[in-house]
Design an enzyme around this catalytic site. Sequence first.
Site: not given
Length: 533
Positions: A142, A199, A277
């Site tokens: 992660g 982001r 994706d």
Amino acid sequence: MPTLPTIDQAAFQNSFVEEMRGDDSLHNVPRQVPGYHYSRVRPTPVAAPRLLAWADELADFLGLRKPAERGPAVEALAGNRVTDTMKPFAARYGGHQFGSWAGQLGDGRAISLGEIVASDGRPWEIQLKGAGPTPYSRRADGRAVLRSSVREFLCSEAMHYLGVPTTRALSLVSTGDAVVRDMFYNGNPQAEPGAIVARVAPTFVRFGNFQLLAASGELDNLRALADYVIRRYYPELGAPTEPTVYVRWFEEICRRTAVMIAHWMSVGFVHGVMNTDNMSILGLTIDYGPYGWLEPYDPDWTPNTTDFGTRRYAYGQQPNVGLWNLWQLARALAHLVPNPELLRPALDLYSATFAATRHEMLLGKLGLTDQADAADQALFEDLNEALAAAEADLTLFFRRLSHAAPAVLATPEAEAATWQELLAAACYTDQPEAQQKLRQWLPRYLRRLRQETAAPAAIRAQMLAANPKYVLRNYLAQQAIEAAEAGDLSVLNRLMQVLKTPFAEQPEHDELAAKRPEWAREKPGCATLSCSS
């Protein structure tokens, strides 16, 4: 005027969490999560977060104040601090990766904090990339490294200032932790400094969100997600009370995607990993991973080592892959309409929109107006072949042409010398046989340019507005990364400032518009990348 809040003081909204179906277990263990749109998660704290870079204009748009280098706001930007109005989540989605269905994927290292209402009156989602594991992390940790985070921060903002539809980047934060990555999956893992990018986009919903719900037979969740996206991001279509709304929505997705990819082709951007994706439902460039900028013109070039076998995502393949990805989205959305054939015209609209947008942008780059005759089309097609044969630098060629062509119009006697100077400056090979097609093309182009009624000065202005002088060349990004890893942020900061005005001359920064140096031809990070972060 009241002082703007820092991000830890901002009031967040949480439409996705509150309106979609969520898994609230906060169990951050990789697992299948059937039946849900997202999972609630908490970012995993890092050792010593420090602000490295900040996008001032984006922050002003969001109504946020730049924080100190360390402190509560940077703790929030690193995931160490979750405020009362944040409801962090990771989205669930699937996708086709390199053409093969991959099943459940999801936000494996991205955690959304919620939304902030910006100065345009719309909520914008803030997402931390690299903030720790989620149920969708599979075998990964992660996290993200400084290398990939610098690239994402710089390119998100550079694309915005080029006028390319894109997600944005607010901040770059170092974590103080080491992250182990095998950059090229070749058995050579290394500890690298960790970092997190914040982001920003209206939403990070992708094609894959809909694909997974359709593949899993979760048709109620599929319809709920479609209705949410239409209601919030396509309100001009009206409420989805009848199937025609879904058809018009898909048409608009196709149109936006076509415009986005036409922009990529115009500036020489290669996404590198156009999996479904990684396709935004809003037609925005998303997920800056193994991207690259075309330097020697080569339609078969891809920066992604994972794609070297098939070159599925090479520069010249991007328009076709965009269409293929939309086909996959259509298969998912077919469950929302009585007849799947109703969606087919939208795919034709994609092709027509891409062709028209690409044509219009090329006219601008060449200083032409649209006469749409067969000779023009042959001129454009022959240019691609000539650029490839001459190994012309795409950005340099068009920028130099913006000055050279109007100059030749004004002083025809200088034509031969001007073209020679252009080729010497813009081509990576000086072999006469390689440059021959481009040498033959330039006089043909000049004859066409002489048909324009505009004055040379007006033609120059049109071309300079369409052809950037500065793009985020691969080697420039690598230099910024290496300097940042050594503790020097001046290279990154200077590059970011220059990229904010890519069409301006900025002569004091001319070296940032130079051809790729020879040392960067094969250097990792300059010529080749991977999906590793």
